[in-house]
Structure formats: C-alpha cells, structure tokens
Design a protein around this motif. Sequence first.
Motif, short mmCIF file in Angstrom:
data_model
loop_
_atom_site.label_atom_id
_atom_site.label_comp_id
_atom_site.label_asym_id
_atom_site.label_seq_id
_atom_site.Cartn_x
_atom_site.Cartn_y
_atom_site.Cartn_z
N ARG A 1 2.88 -4.57 5.20
CA ARG A 1 2.69 -3.88 6.61
C ARG A 1 1.86 -2.65 6.33
NH1 ARG A 1 6.54 -1.82 9.20
NH2 ARG A 1 7.82 -1.60 7.87
N VAL A 2 1.36 -1.96 7.44
CA VAL A 2 0.48 -0.71 7.24
C VAL A 2 0.82 0.32 8.29
CG1 VAL A 2 -1.93 0.07 7.35
CG2 VAL A 2 -1.34 -2.36 7.03
N PRO A 3 2.24 0.79 8.23
CA PRO A 3 2.54 2.07 8.65
C PRO A 3 2.07 3.17 7.91
CG PRO A 3 4.43 1.35 7.42
CD PRO A 3 3.50 -0.02 7.58
N SER A 4 1.83 4.39 8.30
CA SER A 4 1.30 5.26 7.72
C SER A 4 1.97 5.95 6.16
CB SER A 4 1.20 6.70 8.56
OG SER A 4 2.25 7.04 8.89
N TYR A 5 3.24 5.72 6.06
CA TYR A 5 4.05 6.05 5.01
C TYR A 5 3.79 5.08 3.76
CZ TYR A 5 7.66 2.71 5.54
OH TYR A 5 8.53 1.51 5.54
N LYS A 6 3.31 3.89 4.02
CA LYS A 6 3.09 3.07 2.89
C LYS A 6 1.78 3.52 2.41
CE LYS A 6 5.96 -0.65 4.56
NZ LYS A 6 6.92 -1.07 3.33
N ARG A 7 0.92 4.18 2.86
CA ARG A 7 -0.41 4.97 2.44
C ARG A 7 -1.55 3.86 1.79
NH1 ARG A 7 1.40 10.08 -1.02
NH2 ARG A 7 2.64 8.62 -2.25
N LEU A 8 -1.70 2.87 2.79
CA LEU A 8 -2.92 2.04 2.54
C LEU A 8 -3.99 2.73 1.86
CD1 LEU A 8 -4.08 -1.04 2.78
CD2 LEU A 8 -4.87 -0.16 4.98
N THR A 9 -4.36 3.79 2.16
CA THR A 9 -5.74 4.25 1.91
C THR A 9 -5.51 5.40 0.81
OG1 THR A 9 -5.56 5.76 3.87
CG2 THR A 9 -6.98 3.79 4.06
N LEU A 10 -4.40 5.65 0.09
CA LEU A 10 -4.41 6.43 -0.81
C LEU A 10 -5.38 6.26 -2.15
CD1 LEU A 10 -2.61 8.91 -1.75
CD2 LEU A 10 -1.18 7.24 -3.19
N MET A 11 -5.58 5.17 -2.22
CA MET A 11 -6.65 4.65 -3.42
C MET A 11 -8.10 5.35 -3.20
SD MET A 11 -7.07 0.73 -2.74
CE MET A 11 -5.40 0.29 -2.52
N LEU A 12 -7.99 5.58 -1.75
CA LEU A 12 -9.42 6.04 -1.37
C LEU A 12 -9.50 7.47 -1.12
CD1 LEU A 12 -10.10 3.71 1.87
CD2 LEU A 12 -10.64 3.24 -0.73
N ARG A 13 -8.45 8.00 -1.82
CA ARG A 13 -8.79 9.70 -1.84
C ARG A 13 -9.64 10.05 -2.42
NH1 ARG A 13 -5.50 13.33 1.27
NH2 ARG A 13 -6.15 15.30 0.43
N ASP A 14 -10.17 9.83 -3.54
CA ASP A 14 -11.38 10.13 -4.13
C ASP A 14 -12.45 8.93 -4.40
OD1 ASP A 14 -13.43 11.00 -6.11
OD2 ASP A 14 -12.32 12.46 -7.18
N ARG A 15 -13.23 8.54 -3.50
CA ARG A 15 -13.89 7.43 -3.59
C ARG A 15 -14.87 7.09 -4.65
NH1 ARG A 15 -14.48 5.72 2.77
NH2 ARG A 15 -12.64 6.57 3.43
N ASP A 16 -15.54 8.22 -5.21
CA ASP A 16 -16.25 8.20 -6.31
C ASP A 16 -15.55 7.87 -7.61
OD1 ASP A 16 -18.60 8.87 -4.97
OD2 ASP A 16 -18.48 11.33 -5.40
N ARG A 17 -14.22 8.53 -7.48
CA ARG A 17 -13.43 8.17 -8.76
C ARG A 17 -12.94 6.58 -8.75
NH1 ARG A 17 -8.55 12.11 -11.16
NH2 ARG A 17 -8.45 10.94 -13.13
#
Length: 882
Positions: free
Chosen positions: A521-537
């Motif tokens: 599920r995609v509530p904010s605390y599961k942090r779906l987009t943590l992997m996008l924090r540094d997109r270049d990396r």
Amino acid sequence: MKAIRRFTVRPVLPEPLQPLSDLARNLRWSWHTETRQLFEAVDPDGWSAADGDPVRLLGAVSATRLAELAGDLPFLDRLSAAAADLDTYLSGDRWYQERDGQGAELPAAIGYFSPEFGVTAALPQYSGGLGILAGDHLKAASDLGVPLIGVGLLYRHGYFRQSLSRDGWQQEQYPVLDPNELPLTPLREDDGSPAQVVLTLPGRRSLRAGIWQAHVGRVPLLMLDSDVEENGPGERDVTDRLYGGGSEHRLLQEMLLGIGGVRAVRTYCRLTGHPEPEVFHTNEGHAGFLGLERIRELTGTGLGFEAALESVRAGTVFTTHTPVPAGIDRFDRELVARHFGDDGELPGLDAERVLALGLETYPGGRPNLFNMAVMGLRLAQRANGVSTLHGAVSREMFAGLWPGFDPDEVPITSVTNGVHAPTWVAPEVARLGAGAAGRSENALFAGSLDPEGDPPRWDAFAEIPDGDVWNVRKILRERLVLEVRERLRASWRLRGAQAAELGWIDGVLDPDILTIGFARRVPSYKRLTLMLRDRDRLRELLLHPERPVQIVVAGKAHPADDGGKRLIQELVRFADDPRVRHRIVFLPDYGMAMAQKLYPGCDVWLNNPLRPLEACGTSGMKAALNGCLNLSVLDGWWDEWFEPDFGWAIPTADGLAADENRRDELEANALYELIEDRVAPRFYDRGTGGLPDRWIEMVRRTLVTLGPKVLADRMVREYVERLYAPAAGAHRALDANTATELAAWKDRTRGRWPHVSVDHVEAVAATAAGGSAELGSTLSLRVRVGLGELRPDEVEVQAVAGRVSSDDTIVDALAVPLKPAGGPDMEGRWVYEGPLALDRTGPYGYTVRVLPAHPLLATSAELGLVALPTEATGEGAGVLLR
C-alpha cells in the motif's frame, strides 16, 4: 443497450463430473497444487482465460468438452483421487485435535472477525496486508484443524481496480461482483429461504443482510451482504465498497460486521450444528462492536451489564495492526450515540455505557471521539500486536488506558505474523525442497500439521546443490520478466498508447540482472519514493555497466489519499523516462495474483518505512519463502529476525524524527550505499564454477533459518496456546454468579482504591561508603501500607527493582512480591516484608507499589490501579544504589 437484470446461467455437469463442483467451491484449491492442475486439465485455455478461477472456468466450459471429460477414464481417476483427498483433509484429525486429546482444554470453536479477507484473487475482498493476513490465518487454521469460523463483509465492488492515466495519476474502477459468480453459497434456513440478520437503525429503520459462505478448507467464512431486496437504496449500499464512504457509512459497516457478525455466527451454528464459539477474536478495531452484541445477549438472560462485560472480556482476543493513531477508526460521539440505545441498535443497553467503552477518557485523549481500538482493548482481556517491536509500540501508544504503569507493563503482548507457505511458495521452489526432502510438495510444508505426518523439512534446502538453487532462481526471474512485460503492455494500452508505440516493452527487464521488488500500500510512511531521493544516483545504479540493478514496483493508494497518489505519479514519471524505463517499472493493480509472481521472481525485497511505523511487513516474509533476500529497515518482523547471513538492514536516523527531510536524505544514502557496495557485488561476484556462491548461500540460509519462523501455522499455534486456550479457560471460569461477583469486586475495589497508600519504606543492607552495595548482597525491605477497607488478600504489595537511567527511571524492572508481616496497627496500617537480591551491577534502584489482586485477573494491571510512594514516604523509597 444494457440488461435490466443480471443472472448467472450455470452449466449442468454430467454425473461423473459432479465432484468438480465441490472441489471448485472449497477454496483449498487455491493452495493445493494437484487440485489446480486438475482444473487446468479441464480446459487449459479456459483456465488461463479464467485467471485460475475454477468457478469461472466451469461456468464457461463447453458442453462438448464436459461430455468428453465424462468419458475420459484417466481424468475421472484423477478427479476421484482429488475428491477423496479433499474428503480426507476435511474429516481427518489434525494438530488441534491431537492437542485437544492430550488434555489441552482448547476452545470448542473460535469466531475470527476481520473487515477484509484475502484468501484468493478469485474472491477479491481485501485491500492489503490486513486482509491477506486474515486469509492466511484461516488457511493455516484449516491445515491445523483449528475450529475457526471466519466472519467478514461481502463488498459488491471489492476494494478497487487500479489503472493509470497518461500522466501517471492513479485511477479507480469499481467492477460489480456477482456473488453467484464467486466461490460462495448462500446460507439458507431449513425452509430454503435465505438466512438473514437484521440491525435496527435510528428511526426504527432496518438494515438487513444476507449471509454467504465460503469454504476455506475446513474453515467456514461467513460474509454479510446488505444488497438484498428488503433494504432501501441507502441500506443496500452499506456493503458496497471496502473502506469507502464517509463516517456514518463506515460506522454502519462496522456495526454490521460486529453486531451482525455475531448474529450470523449464531444463525450458522443453529443451522449446521457447528459448536458455538467460546472465544471471539477481533482482528483490528473495525469488528469491535461484536463485544457489545455479546453483552446484549447476556443481559437478555438477566445478567447485569458489568457482569456481562466481564464474561465477554474473558473470552475475547483483540489484535491491533496499526502503529499510528491515524490508522484507527474514530467516530464522533454524537454519531455513535444516535445509533445506539432505545431508538437504535442494542435497545436495553444504556447508550452512555456503550459510549464509555470507546471514548478517549485518558490523558492526551479526545473525549469527544469514539475510538474503535480503545473499545477493542476495553472489551478484550487479551490483546496483542503483530511483531515484537509492534507490541512495544502498541504498549506505548495505548499506555494512557493503564495510568500509573510503565509501558512495558501495559497488558498488550505480541504474536508475530506469519504467511501461508502453500499459498505463497512458487511450485518450482516447492519441488526443489520436496525433492531434497523426499516427499510431496504439499507435504513439504505441512507434514507436522497432520499428527501422523513427518515434521517439515526446511533443513532439506541446505542439501541442494548450488547449480539447482541458481537454476530455479533464474527460471523464476525469467517468468517475472515475461509477466512484467505483459502487464506493462496492458497498462500502457489503458493509458492510451497504441501498439506501434510499445515495441520498447520487449526489452524491459533482463532475466540475468539483479532484480529488486517493492510492492505494498502507499501511505506516506512506507516511503514509496525514498529510492528517488537522489535520481542521478539511482540512474547510476540502474545503468551500471558491470553491476546493473532493475526494480519492479507496485502499490495502491487509498482513493481518498491524494498524497499517496502523488507519490505513485512521481514514481511512474521517473519510470516513464526512456533512459531507464527498461530497468524500472511500476505495475498497476497490485493484488494476490500479481504478488504470487512478484515475490518468487525478485532477488531482493525492499522495505524502507519510517521506523517504527511498519507493524509487521509480511510481504518480506512471502519473498523470503521463495529464497528472495530482504533489504529492509529494522522494523516489524525484520527487527526481530534479521541476521547478516540472509539479508541487509538499512541504517536509520531515528534521532532525527522531527526533521523528516534530513532523515530521508540520510536513509536514502544508506540504501544506495548498501546496494552499490554490498548487495550488487554479492550478486555479481562469481566463484570458480561461474555461480554466485556467497549469494546462493544467503538464499539457503533464508530458506533454512527464516522459513520455519515466518509460517502462518507457527503464528496460529501461538494464538491457540498463548491466547485462545487461556481465553477459553477464563470464559469457562466465569459463570453468571462468578461474573457477577467479579464485577462487584472490581466496582468495590475502584471505589476504595483512593484510600490505598504506601506510607513508609525501610531498607536494611550492608552498604559500602557512598551508598553502594555489593553484587549478590540482599536488601531487607519493610513497608507499611494503608489498605483502607480492602483486605490483604485483595492486594499485592511489590518491590520493583532494576537498573536506573540518568533520570532515575527503572529499566529492565523486576517485580518482587512482599509478604504481610503483621497488622493492622492502631492506625489501620499493614506491614509487608521481603528480601530484594541485588543481582545486577551498575546504577540500581527500586520502588514499592500496591496493586489489586484477584484470582480471575489476567494481569495485575488489568484495572489500571496502582498505589505508589509519595515524596513524604519514609527513607528508602526509590533508593538508588550506584
């Protein structure tokens, strides 16, 4: 044009094929390999078109094909064997019957109530982990022979089907589900009429619901359906959608689940002769009203409200699944009051007493709100979280209900979730282990469930050659790649793309590349987009020339959660980038069917919630059962069972909780470093035989060590032995007279407690200079307490001791009972004495307290009453020894 009425025309099975109907209507097929293979043989193309649903398959197979099968002797032999196997499974003794025969005094039946059940994709009545857990609970109970009766609602639109717009925004569709096309049968009265339950709504209106049955192996699942002709339009829509509608709509759903559910159980037991439940298990607060209905039943026999409450509490288990207050259903007190009392449901019960069970009347609470979890805890003598860490979080979160007690003493234990291996283990993995263990696939995981069977052989995976392990992992990865391409193409077509635009999808993912999965599920605390924090990396990781990574992501946001939808859109837009779209994909419409391909096909399962907000996280367990390695924050079950031998722990910045931006930055960097420096090198590092030897060994350790721990049968056994059996014993001990006496004692004790006090504490010990004491020495305590009008046998006086923190808080506390030594004196005070052994070094302290005591209390904290020393109490109270 549209039809004005819809109904199902069922095929007439030839007599030799009649057992197919029974096999299709018992959901054991969803986890029994041979039965699924039998249905596939009926019509392989039809089986695929029916998405592996036997009911749909039989509804579409041609009469010509049925006639062929009726004369196919080898097929009829397989059918006969499958029918006989199901009959043996349903009737034979299992683990529960063996334990009962050994004098374990187990409950005759347990009612298990949940707002959602994820048993199979063919019965889409779930939204996420809570429902899948409930489905696995029923399956494991069936395998173990535990006499559960499941109770839920039948949602005519289910949760929702998810698709994406062209710009990546989540869209919801609500297909109409016809119960006649589902693996369900209506419960009928003896005269053949549909069985119903009835609730009274304000204004003396009625809410009626039919009762559908699903057969989950040995376990009946009752599902209440308000879409019946006798209801008005508003009432018919009560069970329209899972987690839909406003507050009143949700309240009506939960009233129907709890109150109507108990009535449905009574109806089912009356019509079938099934034993009545002695224990009721409330799976999350949504079903909490079941306790009120049981109180109403007892008060109808002449029992007083408080005595009925004690009887109900004794036989109730409550499981909380949320680690955040926002995840709990709360209703305005006026809304609840309007639906109860003489003008609504439960007439005869004082509406104020009903309200008192759920109002947040404790420090920090909001007394104008009716809290379903608070009611669940007040109506249950036994409660638990769903992992060791979540149990600790729950004790903190609900500590206000037990004022005066440290969170560690709050009476909420934990039973760590598990998952049903036969449902979630890929056939290739099962065959691999079965071959090494020398048994069938079904028996590999379930041997110990049958008292005559051999124990499971998870250790058999340790004996499998590296090449065989790696070959299966590669096959599963290849299958996932094909599945992803098919689903991605279908998703893009729904997004408006033409076939000519989608040739690039044939190159999406590579079966030889390290594959990471993330789905939930995609509530904010599961942090779906943590992997996008540094997109270049992230792009560098995805496109690394020697150690590339590919990621498969899936998940649904609640229809009302625009924040969650924005997270999905952000991820989708990144995945749409032509530079990386062959290495990262988002698959819409995450559900059981997708999950059963996704978990086995991934090499690594990623979980990066805000710690400690993940109650358990069972998706990682399902992945682990297939040899997928976990890469996770130490939260939920991973905090409990993580070892470097079979996975990785993402470091967390717990001290920066107030600065979420900084915390996310630090934890994202830690995630990138783990993948770059440890995960990817381990996967691509080949030994002398060309295989990743160290990776394969981690896969083995995952299967051998984690496999037995994460099983739902382990979880259900714990529920039986630690919660169900004690609850049944407590319930049996409370007949009408005993319950009345206990209720009266509690009322009397509460009234007299203000006069209980700790008046003086003395301690005698051989101490060194500076107030220190030697390890192994003993303090002799002498305490004078005032009991008011209570007797010594109605209280327990304790010394509580342990190491102390810098603010003098006792940690790792140990309670030592003290014994009466004389009294009462002229002032009515009693003297208690006892030794306190100094068994730990370092800063040490103790205090003294008085607690209520009664043989029928489950814990000394049950009443929430405690008397502690005051500053005026004599020397020795709270003494620190350093």
